[in-house]
Design an enzyme around this catalytic site. Structure first.
Site: not given
Ligand code: UD1
Length: 405
Positions: A10-11, A104, A109, A293, A385
Protein backbone atom coordinates in the site's frame (compact mmCIF):
# COMPACT_ATOMS: atom_id res chain seq x y z
CA UNK A 1 -0.15 -23.82 9.17
CA UNK A 2 0.02 -23.12 5.49
CA UNK A 3 1.10 -20.56 2.96
CA UNK A 4 0.02 -17.02 2.14
CA UNK A 5 1.14 -14.95 -0.84
CA UNK A 6 2.00 -11.40 0.20
CA UNK A 7 0.11 -8.67 -1.70
CA UNK A 8 1.65 -5.52 -3.17
CA UNK A 9 2.55 -2.70 -0.81
CA UNK A 10 0.00 0.00 0.00
CA UNK A 11 2.61 2.51 1.08
CA UNK A 12 4.67 1.95 -2.07
CA UNK A 13 1.69 2.00 -4.47
CA UNK A 14 0.04 5.22 -3.26
CA UNK A 15 2.99 7.62 -3.78
CA UNK A 16 3.74 6.09 -7.19
CA UNK A 17 0.10 6.62 -8.14
CA UNK A 18 0.43 10.25 -7.02
CA UNK A 19 3.65 10.52 -9.04
CA UNK A 20 1.79 9.45 -12.19
CA UNK A 21 0.32 12.99 -12.26
CA UNK A 22 3.79 14.23 -13.25
CA UNK A 23 3.79 12.05 -16.38
CA UNK A 24 1.98 13.58 -19.39
CA UNK A 25 1.11 10.10 -20.67
CA UNK A 26 0.47 6.56 -19.50
CA UNK A 27 1.82 4.89 -16.35
CA UNK A 28 1.20 1.16 -15.95
CA UNK A 29 1.41 -0.38 -12.49
CA UNK A 30 1.32 -4.12 -11.84
CA UNK A 31 0.91 -5.95 -8.53
CA UNK A 32 -1.06 -2.98 -7.23
CA UNK A 33 -2.98 -4.19 -4.14
CA UNK A 34 -6.76 -4.48 -4.39
CA UNK A 35 -7.44 -2.38 -1.29
CA UNK A 36 -9.78 0.51 -0.66
CA UNK A 37 -6.98 3.09 -0.25
CA UNK A 38 -5.94 2.35 -3.85
CA UNK A 39 -9.58 2.81 -4.92
CA UNK A 40 -9.59 6.15 -3.11
CA UNK A 41 -6.39 7.28 -4.88
CA UNK A 42 -7.93 6.18 -8.23
CA UNK A 43 -10.89 8.47 -7.51
CA UNK A 44 -8.57 11.35 -6.61
CA UNK A 45 -6.66 10.90 -9.88
CA UNK A 46 -9.92 10.76 -11.86
CA UNK A 47 -11.13 13.90 -10.10
CA UNK A 48 -8.21 15.92 -11.51
CA UNK A 49 -8.80 14.58 -15.01
CA UNK A 50 -6.62 11.46 -15.28
CA UNK A 51 -8.08 8.35 -16.92
CA UNK A 52 -7.67 5.36 -14.65
CA UNK A 53 -8.42 1.79 -15.66
CA UNK A 54 -8.12 -0.90 -13.01
CA UNK A 55 -8.10 -4.56 -14.01
CA UNK A 56 -7.47 -6.58 -10.88
CA UNK A 57 -3.95 -5.73 -9.77
CA UNK A 58 -3.09 -3.90 -12.98
CA UNK A 59 -3.59 -0.16 -13.08
CA UNK A 60 -3.33 1.98 -16.18
CA UNK A 61 -3.21 5.70 -15.45
CA UNK A 62 -3.32 8.16 -18.33
CA UNK A 63 -2.48 11.63 -17.04
CA UNK A 64 -2.04 13.19 -20.49
CA UNK A 65 -4.66 15.75 -19.51
CA UNK A 66 -4.96 17.17 -16.03
CA UNK A 67 -7.94 19.47 -16.17
CA UNK A 68 -8.70 20.32 -12.53
CA UNK A 69 -6.65 21.24 -9.49
CA UNK A 70 -9.27 20.66 -6.79
CA UNK A 71 -8.94 17.47 -4.75
CA UNK A 72 -12.47 16.54 -3.59
CA UNK A 73 -13.09 16.67 0.12
CA UNK A 74 -14.81 13.27 0.13
CA UNK A 75 -11.58 11.44 -0.78
CA UNK A 76 -9.01 13.77 0.76
CA UNK A 77 -10.52 13.46 4.22
CA UNK A 78 -10.72 9.69 3.88
CA UNK A 79 -7.03 9.03 3.43
CA UNK A 80 -3.91 10.68 4.78
CA UNK A 81 -1.84 9.85 1.68
CA UNK A 82 -3.99 12.20 -0.38
CA UNK A 83 -1.62 14.94 0.87
CA UNK A 84 1.21 13.63 -1.34
CA UNK A 85 -0.82 14.67 -4.35
CA UNK A 86 -0.11 18.27 -3.30
CA UNK A 87 3.56 18.07 -4.34
CA UNK A 88 2.76 16.24 -7.57
CA UNK A 89 -0.05 18.66 -8.52
CA UNK A 90 2.14 21.69 -7.82
CA UNK A 91 4.85 20.10 -9.96
CA UNK A 92 2.48 19.48 -12.85
CA UNK A 93 -0.05 22.37 -12.67
CA UNK A 94 1.54 24.89 -10.26
CA UNK A 95 -1.77 24.88 -8.41
CA UNK A 96 -3.64 22.68 -5.95
CA UNK A 97 -6.69 23.02 -3.70
CA UNK A 98 -7.32 20.53 -0.93
CA UNK A 99 -8.44 20.01 2.63
CA UNK A 100 -6.50 18.91 5.65
CA UNK A 101 -6.24 15.15 4.97
CA UNK A 102 -7.85 12.39 6.98
CA UNK A 103 -6.59 8.86 7.59
CA UNK A 104 -6.26 6.53 10.56
CA UNK A 105 -7.07 7.93 13.97
CA UNK A 106 -3.70 7.25 15.56
CA UNK A 107 -2.78 10.62 17.04
CA UNK A 108 -1.99 14.12 15.80
CA UNK A 109 -1.11 14.10 12.13
CA UNK A 110 -0.09 17.63 11.19
CA UNK A 111 1.12 18.47 7.67
CA UNK A 112 3.41 21.36 8.61
CA UNK A 113 6.55 19.63 7.27
CA UNK A 114 4.84 18.93 3.93
CA UNK A 115 3.84 22.57 3.54
CA UNK A 116 7.24 23.91 4.70
CA UNK A 117 9.07 21.74 2.16
CA UNK A 118 6.76 22.85 -0.67
CA UNK A 119 7.09 26.50 0.40
CA UNK A 120 10.85 26.25 0.19
CA UNK A 121 10.47 25.11 -3.41
CA UNK A 122 8.44 28.24 -4.15
CA UNK A 123 4.82 27.36 -3.34
CA UNK A 124 2.60 29.81 -1.50
CA UNK A 125 -0.28 28.49 0.61
CA UNK A 126 -3.36 30.27 1.82
CA UNK A 127 -5.68 28.67 4.32
CA UNK A 128 -9.37 29.20 4.97
CA UNK A 129 -10.45 26.95 7.83
CA UNK A 130 -9.52 23.43 6.76
CA UNK A 131 -9.24 24.44 3.08
CA UNK A 132 -5.80 25.02 1.61
CA UNK A 133 -4.86 26.64 -1.69
CA UNK A 134 -1.33 26.15 -2.99
CA UNK A 135 0.13 28.10 -5.92
CA UNK A 136 3.57 28.42 -7.41
CA UNK A 137 4.60 30.83 -10.14
CA UNK A 138 7.45 28.45 -10.67
CA UNK A 139 9.14 25.85 -8.52
CA UNK A 140 12.88 26.24 -8.01
CA UNK A 141 15.41 23.88 -6.49
CA UNK A 142 16.08 24.49 -2.80
CA UNK A 143 17.92 23.19 0.24
CA UNK A 144 15.34 21.54 2.49
CA UNK A 145 16.10 20.29 5.98
CA UNK A 146 13.20 18.28 7.40
CA UNK A 147 12.80 18.57 11.17
CA UNK A 148 11.96 14.84 11.37
CA UNK A 149 12.35 12.07 8.77
CA UNK A 150 8.67 12.09 7.80
CA UNK A 151 7.80 9.57 5.08
CA UNK A 152 5.06 11.68 3.49
CA UNK A 153 6.97 14.99 3.68
CA UNK A 154 10.02 13.37 2.04
CA UNK A 155 7.77 12.04 -0.75
CA UNK A 156 6.06 15.38 -1.23
CA UNK A 157 9.36 17.25 -1.43
CA UNK A 158 10.75 14.78 -4.00
CA UNK A 159 7.56 14.92 -6.10
CA UNK A 160 7.53 18.71 -6.21
CA UNK A 161 11.27 18.89 -6.96
CA UNK A 162 11.27 16.52 -9.96
CA UNK A 163 10.09 19.14 -12.47
CA UNK A 164 11.44 22.18 -10.57
CA UNK A 165 14.13 24.35 -12.06
CA UNK A 166 17.58 23.50 -10.70
CA UNK A 167 18.75 21.14 -7.99
CA UNK A 168 17.03 20.33 -4.70
CA UNK A 169 18.87 18.89 -1.72
CA UNK A 170 16.68 17.26 0.93
CA UNK A 171 18.22 16.43 4.31
CA UNK A 172 16.97 14.24 7.17
CA UNK A 173 14.90 12.23 4.68
CA UNK A 174 12.90 9.18 5.72
CA UNK A 175 14.74 6.00 4.70
CA UNK A 176 11.70 3.71 4.40
CA UNK A 177 11.85 1.28 1.42
CA UNK A 178 8.80 3.01 -0.09
CA UNK A 179 10.89 6.16 -0.62
CA UNK A 180 13.52 4.19 -2.52
CA UNK A 181 10.70 2.63 -4.58
CA UNK A 182 9.22 6.04 -5.41
CA UNK A 183 12.62 7.41 -6.46
CA UNK A 184 13.32 4.35 -8.65
CA UNK A 185 9.92 4.71 -10.31
CA UNK A 186 10.57 8.41 -10.98
CA UNK A 187 14.03 7.69 -12.42
CA UNK A 188 12.48 5.03 -14.68
CA UNK A 189 10.20 7.78 -15.99
CA UNK A 190 13.10 10.12 -16.73
CA UNK A 191 13.63 11.95 -13.43
CA UNK A 192 17.06 12.50 -11.88
CA UNK A 193 16.75 11.57 -8.21
CA UNK A 194 19.77 10.38 -6.24
CA UNK A 195 20.02 8.92 -2.75
CA UNK A 196 16.46 7.54 -2.36
CA UNK A 197 16.43 5.36 0.77
CA UNK A 198 19.21 7.39 2.41
CA UNK A 199 19.01 10.44 4.67
CA UNK A 200 20.05 12.84 1.89
CA UNK A 201 18.25 12.98 -1.45
CA UNK A 202 19.33 15.11 -4.39
CA UNK A 203 16.85 15.91 -7.14
CA UNK A 204 18.06 17.50 -10.36
CA UNK A 205 15.03 19.06 -12.02
CA UNK A 206 14.13 17.84 -15.52
CA UNK A 207 11.70 19.44 -17.98
CA UNK A 208 9.45 16.43 -18.60
CA UNK A 209 8.82 12.82 -17.54
CA UNK A 210 7.85 10.01 -19.92
CA UNK A 211 5.59 6.97 -19.89
CA UNK A 212 6.75 3.95 -17.88
CA UNK A 213 5.77 0.68 -16.22
CA UNK A 214 6.30 -0.24 -12.59
CA UNK A 215 5.79 -3.34 -10.47
CA UNK A 216 4.73 -2.62 -6.89
CA UNK A 217 6.89 -4.42 -4.35
CA UNK A 218 5.42 -6.81 -1.72
CA UNK A 219 3.98 -5.26 1.42
CA UNK A 220 6.37 -5.53 4.36
CA UNK A 221 3.65 -4.56 6.85
CA UNK A 222 1.19 -7.21 5.63
CA UNK A 223 4.02 -9.79 5.72
CA UNK A 224 4.94 -8.62 9.24
CA UNK A 225 1.32 -8.84 10.39
CA UNK A 226 0.99 -12.47 9.31
CA UNK A 227 4.41 -13.36 10.69
CA UNK A 228 3.40 -11.93 14.07
CA UNK A 229 0.12 -13.87 13.78
CA UNK A 230 2.10 -17.13 13.49
CA UNK A 231 4.30 -16.03 16.37
CA UNK A 232 1.28 -15.38 18.59
CA UNK A 233 -0.84 -18.38 17.59
CA UNK A 234 1.97 -20.92 17.06
CA UNK A 235 2.40 -22.92 13.87
CA UNK A 236 4.48 -23.10 10.74
CA UNK A 237 3.91 -20.99 7.67
CA UNK A 238 5.40 -19.79 4.45
CA UNK A 239 4.90 -16.16 3.51
CA UNK A 240 5.70 -16.18 -0.18
CA UNK A 241 7.11 -13.00 -1.61
CA UNK A 242 7.60 -11.52 1.89
CA UNK A 243 10.45 -8.96 1.71
CA UNK A 244 12.78 -10.36 4.40
CA UNK A 245 15.42 -7.69 3.81
CA UNK A 246 12.92 -5.00 4.77
CA UNK A 247 11.96 -6.81 7.98
CA UNK A 248 15.36 -7.44 9.56
CA UNK A 249 14.49 -6.08 13.02
CA UNK A 250 11.14 -7.87 13.09
CA UNK A 251 12.74 -11.18 12.13
CA UNK A 252 15.40 -10.76 14.84
CA UNK A 253 12.65 -10.01 17.35
CA UNK A 254 10.64 -13.09 16.29
CA UNK A 255 13.75 -15.23 16.80
CA UNK A 256 14.34 -13.72 20.24
CA UNK A 257 10.76 -14.62 21.13
CA UNK A 258 11.32 -18.26 20.16
CA UNK A 259 10.50 -18.52 16.45
CA UNK A 260 12.58 -20.23 13.82
CA UNK A 261 12.98 -18.18 10.68
CA UNK A 262 14.35 -19.06 7.27
CA UNK A 263 14.35 -16.35 4.65
CA UNK A 264 15.44 -16.02 1.04
CA UNK A 265 14.52 -13.98 -2.02
CA UNK A 266 11.32 -15.99 -2.44
CA UNK A 267 9.91 -15.25 1.00
CA UNK A 268 9.98 -16.20 4.66
CA UNK A 269 9.37 -19.44 6.55
CA UNK A 270 8.34 -18.97 10.14
CA UNK A 271 7.80 -21.64 12.77
CA UNK A 272 6.88 -21.24 16.41
CA UNK A 273 6.27 -24.48 18.21
CA UNK A 274 7.93 -23.99 21.62
CA UNK A 275 7.25 -21.44 24.32
CA UNK A 276 6.78 -17.82 23.29
CA UNK A 277 9.25 -15.73 25.30
CA UNK A 278 8.93 -12.08 26.25
CA UNK A 279 11.47 -9.88 24.47
CA UNK A 280 11.51 -7.38 27.40
CA UNK A 281 11.32 -3.70 26.47
CA UNK A 282 10.65 -2.77 22.83
CA UNK A 283 10.07 0.45 20.99
CA UNK A 284 8.96 1.42 17.51
CA UNK A 285 11.09 3.74 15.39
CA UNK A 286 11.89 4.99 11.94
CA UNK A 287 13.15 2.46 9.37
CA UNK A 288 14.94 0.08 9.83
CA UNK A 289 13.68 -0.08 13.44
CA UNK A 290 10.44 -1.87 14.39
CA UNK A 291 7.72 -0.19 12.29
CA UNK A 292 4.97 1.68 14.08
CA UNK A 293 2.53 -0.05 11.71
CA UNK A 294 3.36 -3.38 13.40
CA UNK A 295 2.96 -2.07 16.93
CA UNK A 296 -0.67 -3.15 17.33
CA UNK A 297 -0.15 -6.69 15.95
CA UNK A 298 2.91 -7.01 18.22
CA UNK A 299 0.80 -6.27 21.30
CA UNK A 300 -1.07 -9.51 20.59
CA UNK A 301 2.17 -11.53 20.54
CA UNK A 302 3.49 -9.79 23.67
CA UNK A 303 0.45 -10.63 25.77
CA UNK A 304 0.78 -14.28 24.72
CA UNK A 305 4.50 -14.41 25.65
CA UNK A 306 5.91 -15.70 28.94
CA UNK A 307 7.09 -12.82 31.14
CA UNK A 308 6.88 -9.03 31.31
CA UNK A 309 7.02 -7.01 28.11
CA UNK A 310 6.70 -3.36 27.23
CA UNK A 311 6.29 -1.59 23.91
CA UNK A 312 6.84 2.15 23.56
CA UNK A 313 5.35 3.94 20.54
CA UNK A 314 7.81 6.55 19.27
CA UNK A 315 6.15 7.75 16.04
CA UNK A 316 2.44 8.47 16.64
CA UNK A 317 1.06 9.74 19.93
CA UNK A 318 -2.37 8.11 19.89
CA UNK A 319 -1.72 4.64 18.61
CA UNK A 320 -2.29 2.49 21.70
CA UNK A 321 -6.08 2.86 21.81
CA UNK A 322 -6.47 -0.70 20.50
CA UNK A 323 -5.27 -1.96 23.91
CA UNK A 324 -8.73 -1.24 25.29
CA UNK A 325 -10.38 -3.64 22.81
CA UNK A 326 -7.62 -6.22 23.27
CA UNK A 327 -8.16 -6.05 27.03
CA UNK A 328 -11.82 -6.99 26.53
CA UNK A 329 -10.40 -10.26 25.19
CA UNK A 330 -8.15 -10.63 28.24
CA UNK A 331 -4.87 -9.14 27.01
CA UNK A 332 -4.09 -7.40 30.32
CA UNK A 333 -2.35 -4.45 28.72
CA UNK A 334 -1.64 -1.36 30.84
CA UNK A 335 -1.11 1.85 28.94
CA UNK A 336 0.78 4.80 30.37
CA UNK A 337 1.43 7.63 27.94
CA UNK A 338 2.98 6.07 24.84
CA UNK A 339 4.04 2.85 26.59
CA UNK A 340 2.06 -0.40 26.81
CA UNK A 341 2.99 -3.06 29.37
CA UNK A 342 1.76 -6.61 29.73
CA UNK A 343 2.68 -9.73 31.64
CA UNK A 344 2.00 -13.01 29.93
CA UNK A 345 1.12 -15.54 29.02
CA UNK A 346 -2.48 -14.33 28.92
CA UNK A 347 -5.27 -16.55 27.74
CA UNK A 348 -7.41 -14.61 25.29
CA UNK A 349 -11.13 -15.22 25.17
CA UNK A 350 -13.27 -14.58 22.12
CA UNK A 351 -15.73 -11.69 22.19
CA UNK A 352 -17.10 -8.93 19.95
CA UNK A 353 -14.66 -6.10 19.36
CA UNK A 354 -14.64 -3.03 17.13
CA UNK A 355 -11.86 -1.88 14.81
CA UNK A 356 -11.25 1.88 14.86
CA UNK A 357 -8.32 2.02 12.44
CA UNK A 358 -6.37 -0.13 9.99
CA UNK A 359 -3.50 -1.79 11.88
CA UNK A 360 -5.36 -1.91 15.18
CA UNK A 361 -8.16 -3.69 13.31
CA UNK A 362 -5.72 -6.28 11.95
CA UNK A 363 -4.42 -6.82 15.49
CA UNK A 364 -7.96 -7.56 16.70
CA UNK A 365 -8.32 -10.21 13.99
CA UNK A 366 -5.02 -11.81 15.07
CA UNK A 367 -6.21 -11.76 18.68
CA UNK A 368 -9.44 -13.45 17.57
CA UNK A 369 -7.42 -16.20 15.85
CA UNK A 370 -5.47 -16.80 19.10
CA UNK A 371 -8.48 -16.57 21.44
CA UNK A 372 -10.50 -19.46 22.82
CA UNK A 373 -14.03 -19.40 21.40
CA UNK A 374 -15.49 -17.13 18.75
CA UNK A 375 -14.60 -13.52 18.21
CA UNK A 376 -16.40 -11.07 16.02
CA UNK A 377 -14.53 -8.01 14.69
CA UNK A 378 -16.72 -5.12 13.56
CA UNK A 379 -15.78 -2.31 11.13
CA UNK A 380 -13.92 -4.48 8.67
CA UNK A 381 -13.81 -1.50 6.31
CA UNK A 382 -10.83 -0.10 8.21
CA UNK A 383 -8.87 -3.32 7.67
CA UNK A 384 -9.79 -3.37 3.97
CA UNK A 385 -7.96 -0.06 3.56
CA UNK A 386 -4.66 -1.94 3.67
CA UNK A 387 -5.26 -5.72 3.49
CA UNK A 388 -6.65 -7.18 0.26
CA UNK A 389 -8.47 -9.94 2.13
CA UNK A 390 -7.29 -10.72 5.64
CA UNK A 391 -9.89 -13.48 5.89
CA UNK A 392 -8.62 -15.22 2.73
CA UNK A 393 -5.00 -14.95 3.87
CA UNK A 394 -5.51 -16.16 7.44
CA UNK A 395 -7.70 -19.00 6.18
CA UNK A 396 -4.88 -20.11 3.92
CA UNK A 397 -2.69 -20.06 7.03
CA UNK A 398 -5.08 -22.47 8.73
CA UNK A 399 -7.17 -20.07 10.82
CA UNK A 400 -10.83 -20.83 11.47
CA UNK A 401 -12.13 -17.54 10.14
CA UNK A 402 -14.94 -16.32 7.92
CA UNK A 403 -16.76 -13.14 7.06
CA UNK A 404 -20.35 -12.00 7.15
CA UNK A 405 -21.77 -9.48 4.75
C1 UD1 B 1 3.65 6.90 6.57
C2 UD1 B 1 2.90 5.62 6.29
C3 UD1 B 1 2.32 5.05 7.57
C4 UD1 B 1 3.39 4.91 8.63
C5 UD1 B 1 4.19 6.20 8.79
C6 UD1 B 1 5.40 6.04 9.70
C7 UD1 B 1 2.11 5.88 4.03
C8 UD1 B 1 0.95 6.05 3.12
N1 UD1 B 1 1.83 5.87 5.34
O1 UD1 B 1 2.70 7.84 7.09
O2 UD1 B 1 1.73 3.79 7.28
O3 UD1 B 1 2.80 4.58 9.85
O4 UD1 B 1 4.68 6.66 7.52
O5 UD1 B 1 6.24 5.04 9.21
O6 UD1 B 1 3.23 5.69 3.60
N2 UD1 B 1 4.62 14.73 11.26
C9 UD1 B 1 4.55 16.07 11.59
N3 UD1 B 1 4.36 16.99 10.59
C10 UD1 B 1 4.24 16.63 9.29
C11 UD1 B 1 4.30 15.26 8.94
C12 UD1 B 1 4.49 14.33 9.95
O7 UD1 B 1 4.68 16.42 12.75
O8 UD1 B 1 4.07 17.51 8.43
C13 UD1 B 1 4.83 13.71 12.31
C14 UD1 B 1 3.63 12.75 12.44
O9 UD1 B 1 2.62 13.29 13.23
C15 UD1 B 1 4.30 11.55 13.06
C16 UD1 B 1 5.69 11.55 12.43
O10 UD1 B 1 5.89 12.87 11.93
O11 UD1 B 1 4.41 11.73 14.44
C17 UD1 B 1 5.88 10.56 11.31
O12 UD1 B 1 4.87 10.71 10.34
P1 UD1 B 1 5.14 10.42 8.79
O13 UD1 B 1 6.45 9.71 8.62
O14 UD1 B 1 4.95 11.68 8.06
O15 UD1 B 1 3.97 9.42 8.47
P2 UD1 B 1 3.06 9.39 7.17
O16 UD1 B 1 3.87 9.76 5.98
O17 UD1 B 1 1.79 10.09 7.43
Amino acid sequence: MGEAAIQGSKNAALPVMAASVLVPGVTVLSNCPEISDVSCMCELLRSVGAKVVREGRKLVIDASRISRCHLPEEYVTRMRSSVILAGAMLGRCREVYFQHPGGCVIGDRPIDMHLDALRQLGAVFTQDGDHLAGRAGRLSGARIILKFPSVGATENAVLAAVLAEGTTEIYRCAKEPEIRALCSFLNGAGARVFGGGSGHITVEGVSCLHESRWRVEPDRIVAGTYLIGVLAAGGRARLSGAPARQLTEVLKLAQRMGAQIAADKEGIWVERSGELKSPGALETGVYPEIPTDLQSPLLVALCRAQGKSSLTERIFNGRLAVAEELNRMGAGIEVEGNCARTQGPRLLTGCSVTARELRGGAALVLAGVCAAGYSRVYNRRFIDRGYEDIVRDLKSLGADIGSET
